[in-house]
Design a protein around this motif. Sequence first.
Motif, mmCIF file in Angstrom:
data_model
loop_
_atom_site.group_PDB
_atom_site.id
_atom_site.type_symbol
_atom_site.label_atom_id
_atom_site.label_comp_id
_atom_site.label_asym_id
_atom_site.label_seq_id
_atom_site.Cartn_x
_atom_site.Cartn_y
_atom_site.Cartn_z
ATOM 1 N N ILE A 43 74.635 25.903 28.635
ATOM 2 C CA ILE A 43 73.182 25.680 28.546
ATOM 3 C C ILE A 43 72.749 25.585 27.080
ATOM 4 N N VAL A 44 73.189 26.514 26.258
ATOM 5 C CA VAL A 44 72.800 26.521 24.849
ATOM 6 C C VAL A 44 73.354 25.282 24.138
ATOM 7 N N ALA A 45 74.606 24.948 24.398
ATOM 8 C CA ALA A 45 75.221 23.793 23.736
ATOM 9 C C ALA A 45 74.514 22.495 24.110
ATOM 10 N N GLU A 46 74.208 22.320 25.379
ATOM 11 C CA GLU A 46 73.533 21.097 25.817
ATOM 12 C C GLU A 46 72.133 20.994 25.212
ATOM 13 N N ASN A 47 71.417 22.116 25.195
ATOM 14 C CA ASN A 47 70.084 22.117 24.606
ATOM 15 C C ASN A 47 70.143 21.805 23.117
ATOM 16 N N LEU A 48 71.104 22.393 22.435
ATOM 17 C CA LEU A 48 71.255 22.156 21.004
ATOM 18 C C LEU A 48 71.601 20.694 20.733
ATOM 19 N N LYS A 49 72.480 20.133 21.542
ATOM 20 C CA LYS A 49 72.862 18.733 21.386
ATOM 21 C C LYS A 49 71.636 17.825 21.509
ATOM 22 N N MET B 191 67.321 14.495 18.315
ATOM 23 C CA MET B 191 65.933 14.095 18.090
ATOM 24 C C MET B 191 65.771 13.624 16.652
ATOM 25 N N GLU B 192 65.360 12.393 16.501
ATOM 26 C CA GLU B 192 65.253 11.810 15.166
ATOM 27 C C GLU B 192 64.018 12.281 14.411
ATOM 28 N N ASP B 193 63.000 12.726 15.129
ATOM 29 C CA ASP B 193 61.764 13.137 14.462
ATOM 30 C C ASP B 193 61.794 14.595 13.999
ATOM 31 N N MET B 194 62.942 15.225 14.106
ATOM 32 C CA MET B 194 63.067 16.626 13.699
ATOM 33 C C MET B 194 63.623 16.686 12.276
ATOM 34 N N SER B 195 63.009 17.497 11.437
ATOM 35 C CA SER B 195 63.461 17.624 10.045
ATOM 36 C C SER B 195 64.778 18.392 9.977
ATOM 37 N N ALA B 196 65.428 18.294 8.840
ATOM 38 C CA ALA B 196 66.687 19.012 8.626
ATOM 39 C C ALA B 196 66.474 20.518 8.743
ATOM 40 N N GLU B 197 65.322 20.986 8.246
ATOM 41 C CA GLU B 197 65.021 22.425 8.319
ATOM 42 C C GLU B 197 64.848 22.867 9.772
ATOM 43 N N GLU B 198 64.163 22.019 10.563
ATOM 44 C CA GLU B 198 63.971 22.345 11.979
ATOM 45 C C GLU B 198 65.312 22.355 12.718
ATOM 46 N N LYS B 199 66.176 21.405 12.376
ATOM 47 C CA LYS B 199 67.506 21.363 13.002
ATOM 48 C C LYS B 199 68.314 22.598 12.625
ATOM 49 N N ASP B 200 68.235 22.996 11.363
ATOM 50 C CA ASP B 200 68.932 24.212 10.926
ATOM 51 C C ASP B 200 68.424 25.434 11.687
ATOM 52 N N GLU B 201 67.114 25.500 11.903
ATOM 53 C CA GLU B 201 66.525 26.615 12.649
ATOM 54 C C GLU B 201 67.018 26.622 14.098
ATOM 55 N N LYS B 202 67.110 25.443 14.710
ATOM 56 C CA LYS B 202 67.611 25.342 16.091
ATOM 57 C C LYS B 202 69.058 25.803 16.173
ATOM 58 N N ILE B 203 69.864 25.434 15.184
ATOM 59 C CA ILE B 203 71.269 25.865 15.156
ATOM 60 C C ILE B 203 71.335 27.385 15.038
ATOM 61 N N LYS B 204 70.511 27.949 14.162
ATOM 62 C CA LYS B 204 70.473 29.411 13.987
ATOM 63 C C LYS B 204 70.070 30.096 15.295
ATOM 64 N N GLU B 205 69.053 29.568 15.975
ATOM 65 C CA GLU B 205 68.611 30.129 17.265
ATOM 66 C C GLU B 205 69.734 30.067 18.293
ATOM 67 N N ALA B 206 70.434 28.934 18.340
ATOM 68 C CA ALA B 206 71.518 28.768 19.315
ATOM 69 C C ALA B 206 72.626 29.784 19.067
ATOM 70 N N ILE B 207 72.984 29.962 17.815
ATOM 71 C CA ILE B 207 74.037 30.937 17.469
ATOM 72 C C ILE B 207 73.609 32.337 17.878
ATOM 73 N N GLU B 208 72.349 32.673 17.617
ATOM 74 C CA GLU B 208 71.850 34.004 17.973
ATOM 75 C C GLU B 208 71.860 34.205 19.500
ATOM 76 N N LEU B 209 71.535 33.146 20.245
ATOM 77 C CA LEU B 209 71.550 33.259 21.715
ATOM 78 C C LEU B 209 72.957 33.511 22.245
ATOM 79 N N VAL B 210 73.923 32.816 21.661
ATOM 80 C CA VAL B 210 75.301 32.945 22.144
ATOM 81 C C VAL B 210 75.928 34.264 21.693
#
Length: 89
Positions: free
Chosen positions: A56-62, A67-86
């Motif tokens: 679930i986390v991997a698919e959501n992160l993918k 998403m092209e309209d997401m900034s690099a900072e937002e993508k980094d935050e999503k990666i951090k959230e995904a790691i914390e969830l797992v």
Amino acid sequence: MAGQEETKKKIENRLKRSEGQIRGVLKMLEEDKSCRDVVIQLSAIRSSIDRAIGVIVAENLKECLAMEDMSAEEKDEKIKEAIELVVKK
């Protein structure tokens, strides 16, 4: 979209299997099965649920990273959230 539905079906099947395993453990308790056997089954259930969480986390992160309209900072935050969830247990 088809890949998303396939992933959803796989997760549902995994959770239904876990649900059946939980019913099995309840029956084992009613039948006074050994502590060892019950713990082995509970560990198998935990592993199955952990794998479902990972999917679930991997698919959501993918999806988020695609998403092209997401900034690099937002993508980094999503990666951090995904790691914390797992990692959070």
